[in-house]
Design a protein around this motif. Structure first.
Motif, PDB file in Angstrom:
ATOM      1  N   ARG A   1      18.659 151.573   9.965  1.00  0.00           N
ATOM      2  CA  ARG A   1      19.565 150.463   9.254  1.00  0.00           C
ATOM      3  C   ARG A   1      20.213 150.313   9.907  1.00  0.00           C
ATOM      4  O   ARG A   1      20.913 151.323  10.711  1.00  0.00           O
ATOM      5  N   ASN A   2      21.272 149.453   9.351  1.00  0.00           N
ATOM      6  CA  ASN A   2      22.056 148.870   9.926  1.00  0.00           C
ATOM      7  C   ASN A   2      23.817 147.539   8.629  1.00  0.00           C
ATOM      8  O   ASN A   2      23.865 146.740   9.412  1.00  0.00           O
ATOM      9  N   PHE A   3      23.725 148.489   7.763  1.00  0.00           N
ATOM     10  CA  PHE A   3      24.153 148.047   6.941  1.00  0.00           C
ATOM     11  C   PHE A   3      25.708 148.449   6.821  1.00  0.00           C
ATOM     12  O   PHE A   3      26.108 149.441   8.084  1.00  0.00           O
ATOM     13  N   PRO A   4      26.249 147.336   6.595  1.00  0.00           N
ATOM     14  CA  PRO A   4      27.572 147.287   6.885  1.00  0.00           C
ATOM     15  C   PRO A   4      28.456 148.652   6.834  1.00  0.00           C
ATOM     16  O   PRO A   4      27.823 149.128   5.417  1.00  0.00           O
ATOM     17  N   GLY A   5      29.032 149.071   7.112  1.00  0.00           N
ATOM     18  CA  GLY A   5      29.492 150.026   7.282  1.00  0.00           C
ATOM     19  C   GLY A   5      28.535 151.952   6.982  1.00  0.00           C
ATOM     20  O   GLY A   5      29.511 152.570   7.553  1.00  0.00           O
ATOM     21  N   ARG A   6      27.584 151.974   7.499  1.00  0.00           N
ATOM     22  CA  ARG A   6      26.465 153.051   7.370  1.00  0.00           C
ATOM     23  C   ARG A   6      27.114 154.027   8.801  1.00  0.00           C
ATOM     24  O   ARG A   6      26.917 154.963   8.029  1.00  0.00           O
ATOM     25  N   SER A   7      27.453 153.212   9.325  1.00  0.00           N
ATOM     26  CA  SER A   7      27.699 153.912  10.823  1.00  0.00           C
ATOM     27  C   SER A   7      29.303 155.133  10.653  1.00  0.00           C
ATOM     28  O   SER A   7      29.176 155.900  11.639  1.00  0.00           O
ATOM     29  N   GLY A   8      29.715 154.970   9.840  1.00  0.00           N
ATOM     30  CA  GLY A   8      30.878 155.222   9.247  1.00  0.00           C
ATOM     31  C   GLY A   8      32.139 154.681   9.826  1.00  0.00           C
ATOM     32  O   GLY A   8      33.302 155.055   9.470  1.00  0.00           O
ATOM     33  N   THR A   9      31.893 153.804  10.417  1.00  0.00           N
ATOM     34  CA  THR A   9      32.930 152.989  10.406  1.00  0.00           C
ATOM     35  C   THR A   9      33.100 151.428   9.996  1.00  0.00           C
ATOM     36  O   THR A   9      31.814 150.525   9.265  1.00  0.00           O
ATOM     37  N   LYS A  10      33.493 151.498   9.283  1.00  0.00           N
ATOM     38  CA  LYS A  10      33.721 150.560   8.140  1.00  0.00           C
ATOM     39  C   LYS A  10      33.075 148.856   8.558  1.00  0.00           C
ATOM     40  O   LYS A  10      32.463 148.298   8.031  1.00  0.00           O
ATOM     41  N   GLU A  11      33.871 148.255   9.600  1.00  0.00           N
ATOM     42  CA  GLU A  11      33.695 147.028  10.199  1.00  0.00           C
ATOM     43  C   GLU A  11      32.718 147.429  11.262  1.00  0.00           C
ATOM     44  O   GLU A  11      33.560 147.188  12.140  1.00  0.00           O
TER      45      GLU A  11
END
Length: 662
Positions: free
Chosen positions: A379-389
């Motif tokens: 998944r690469n939904f917005p902000g999922r990585s912990g970085t908002k943008e």
């Protein structure tokens, strides 16, 4: 009658209903899977249900998501989970043992069995010929308690595979090809079943990659036959005795069909910020990359890590690039080390992290703003990585390793010209390094009865939710677009997830990815009118975490009006007493604005009789027709306030009626 594999699995576990697509069926569940980000609520729900002991054949609690111990919260939750496993008769997989899906496949997966899991990637077990379905934690809890799983009978979508994958491509490119063709809700209310001569070229762990990310297509599940590739996998895990052949009948048919010639598959990549935003790698080649992350349940096999190690062997990762490796199980890390691949990775500049989900769920490895991150994740939904943008791309291990070497998005087929690198031929061990030392078996019943749940100060009891009101008049707190994910409703990551068992605190993060003013605004109406959310298509896609239904409900959410819902979140809303309604006319979604006051009346009768429900916009003097897609059982559950109060009421009634059964 001739059956395909999915139909055989369903028919052998069917306890109610008929296998007619769209009708509700009940399935007996053999196994359950929980992980720590969702499992704490499952254990609290078992406590609320008054369970004495698990009624399933196998139930396993994994600790794989919340491994960072910045303070005491995660460690205390792990203690609670272990005590709950000892109390209720579940297996416990300790932190560091492995990501739930590949570890379960290695140690517990059995062809022909059914499984539900409180993780949307549970269908990965379909790689072994299981029917595995991701659901909300409440439904896992009830399955552990011996209740059937209820769902709408899906259509069966047969995907015929021919040919063989060419060099520099792998199973990740196959599922990315499906996403390129059909997007993130192309398989809603469908089970994907792969068949055809191309299957013989895909190992069980290759199939795991494909089945895992069927969730990104919106599929209810993905299944493969249990054939000689599955037998070989179980043999390598020293569990060949668990093998049972399960094949489609020769003249089996499907509700719809698709074909992929594996020989035509090319390296693909999902660009920000959706798994469905798939393009050929060559279309985006040359874009700079600051981070490459290898791991997660989407590419968890020994082959995936060994391929990256072979590609970077004797070379160095690009200057300024963070090269991160998250082993997916302790067993696989042992095999990598025996092969010398761990040394090759570290020598090439890789940072070796602990065995777990890590960056996939935003637990560390957050990328810098304004940089590109390539990940072998689902998944690469917005902000999922912990970085908002953030700017996250999803790709195969081959494409990820190519970027690690060059510092930019690179088609791995170009590495021969760039580095003189031929496609590696891997020699993997025939027998895996089986390691069960970090698995704790269930206690004997008499010992389990003496166990007390260990609850730290960060663990609260489940909120008490009241029955559904007959009349709801409330303001619209948010008007949202299409494909809103559960990560956007209730974020994951190191800031929020440590509070996963503390609902009042976790609620403070609700919709923070979308509107940081939401919580303060809805608290003003929580104890009076509550509020309503309006959304477009595929509302609630992604993670199965039921927190995305619980925390808005805790904050006063009464109704969600949407053009359409993702399956798991739709079920979770009903489980916690939130009314999910679909617009009859999708255009009505655009006629409502934030702050409008909506009125719904006569709800209890309308839900029970199937009468049309009208929504009155008091602010704009408009009316909208809406519908529900709930079964009769779900209507009664919703009216009772949710699944747990409904089950408790039913159990209480049964005990008052001589001879009654549950």
């Amino acid at each position: 009658m001739a059956y395909n594999v999915a139909q055989k699995l369903i028919a052998s576990h069917l306890v109610s209903g008929s296998m007619i697509p769209g009708s509700e069926i009940g399935l007996q569940i053999d196994q359950t899977l929980t992980q720590d980000a969702t499992g704490t609520l499952v254990m609290l729900e078992l406590e609320a249900l008054g369970l004495d002991r698990a009624r399933t054949e196998v139930s396993v609690q994994y600790v794989d998501h919340n491994l960072l111990q910045a303070d005491s919260k995660n460690a205390e939750d792990h203690e609670f989970l272990r005590s709950a496993c000892r109390r209720f008769g579940l297996w416990y997989s300790k932190a560091g043992n492995g990501v739930s899906h590949p570890t379960h496949m290695q140690r517990f997966g059995v062809p022909g069995k059914t499984m539900v899991g409180s993780d949307s990637h549970t269908p990965a077990a379909g790689s072994l010929g299981m029917l595995a379905i991701g659901v909300g934690g409440t439904e896992v809890a009830t399955a552990i308690a011996g209740e059937p799983l209820y769902l709408k009978m899906p259509q069966i979508w047969g995907v015929r595979l021919t040919g063989e994958l060419p060099p520099w491509t792998s199973a990740k490119d196959v599922i990315l090809e499906m996403l390129r063709r059909h997007g993130v809700h192309g398989a809603t209310n469908r089970i994907l079943e792969y068949f055809g001569p191309g299957l013989a070229t895909l190992t069980a762990m290759d199939r795991h990659v494909i089945a895992n990310m069927g969730a990104e297509l919106g599929a209810t599940s993905t299944v493969f036959p249990a054939d000689e590739q599955v037998r070989a996998f179980l043999r390598s895990e020293q569990r060949e005795a668990d093998f049972t052949e399960l094949l489609a009948d020769a003249d089996a048919s499907y509700d719809l069909t698709e074909e992929i010639d594996l020989s035509t598959v090319e390296p693909l990549i999902a660009a920000p910020s959706s798994p469905g935003n798939v393009v050929p790698v060559r279309e985006v080649a040359g874009r700079p990359v600051a981070q490459v992350v290898i791991g997660s349940s989407a590419n968890p096999g020994l082959r995936d890590f060994a391929m990256v190690a072979a590609m970077v062997k004797g070379r160095q990762s690009a200057p300024g690039l963070s090269f991160d490796v998250n082993p997916s199980s302790r067993q696989i890390l042992q095999d990598l080390t025996k092969m010398g691949s761990t040394f090759d990775l570290v020598r090439a500049g890789a940072r070796l992290h602990q065995t777990g989900c890590m960056g996939c769920i935003g637990m560390g490895q957050a990328p810098a703003h304004g940089t590109n991150s390539l990940r072998t994740m689902p998944r690469n939904f917005p902000g999922r990585s912990g970085t908002k943008e953030d700017s996250v791309y999803l790709c195969s291990p081959e494409t990820a390793a190519a970027a690690a070497l060059t510092g930019s998005i690179t088609d791995p087929r170009d590495l021969t010209e760039l580095f003189g690198l031929e496609y590696p031929k891997l020699e993997l061990p025939a027998v895996s390094s089986v390691n069960t030392s970090m698995l704790e078996a269930p206690l004997a019943p008499e010992e389990a009865a003496e166990v007390t749940l260990v609850k730290g100060e960060n663990i609260s009891s489940l909120p008490v939710f009241e029955p559904l009101e007959d009349r709801i008049e409330a303001p619209v707190a948010l008007v949202l677009g299409d494909d809103v994910s559960t990560d956007e409703i209730l974020q994951a990551g190191a800031r929020a997830l440590p509070y996963r068992s503390n609902i009042p605190k976790l609620a403070e993060f609700t919709f923070a990815q979308i509107d940081e003013t939401y919580v303060a605004r809805v608290l003003e109406t929580r104890d009076t009118s509550g509020h309503i959310v309006v959304a477009g298509t595929n509302y609630g896609q992604g993670s199965s975490r039921e927190h995305a239904a619980i925390t808005p409900k805790f904050l006063g959410l009464r109704v969600v009006l949407a053009v359409s819902f993702a399956r798991i979140h739709w079920q979770n809303l009903a489980n916690f007493g939130v009314l999910a309604l679909e617009f009859t006319d999708a255009a009505d979604h655009r006629r409502i604005q934030q702050g409008d006051v909506l009125l719904l009346t006569g709800l209890r009768d309308a839900l029970r009789t199937g009468k049309e429900i009208r929504v009155r916009n008091e602010t704009r003097d408009q009316d909208y027709a809406v519908r529900h897609t709930l079964s009769t059982r779900q209507v009664e559950m919703l009216l009772a306030g949710g699944l747990i109060p409904w089950l408790r009421d039913r159990k209480a009634q049964d005990t008052r009626v001589p001879g009654a059964t549950g």
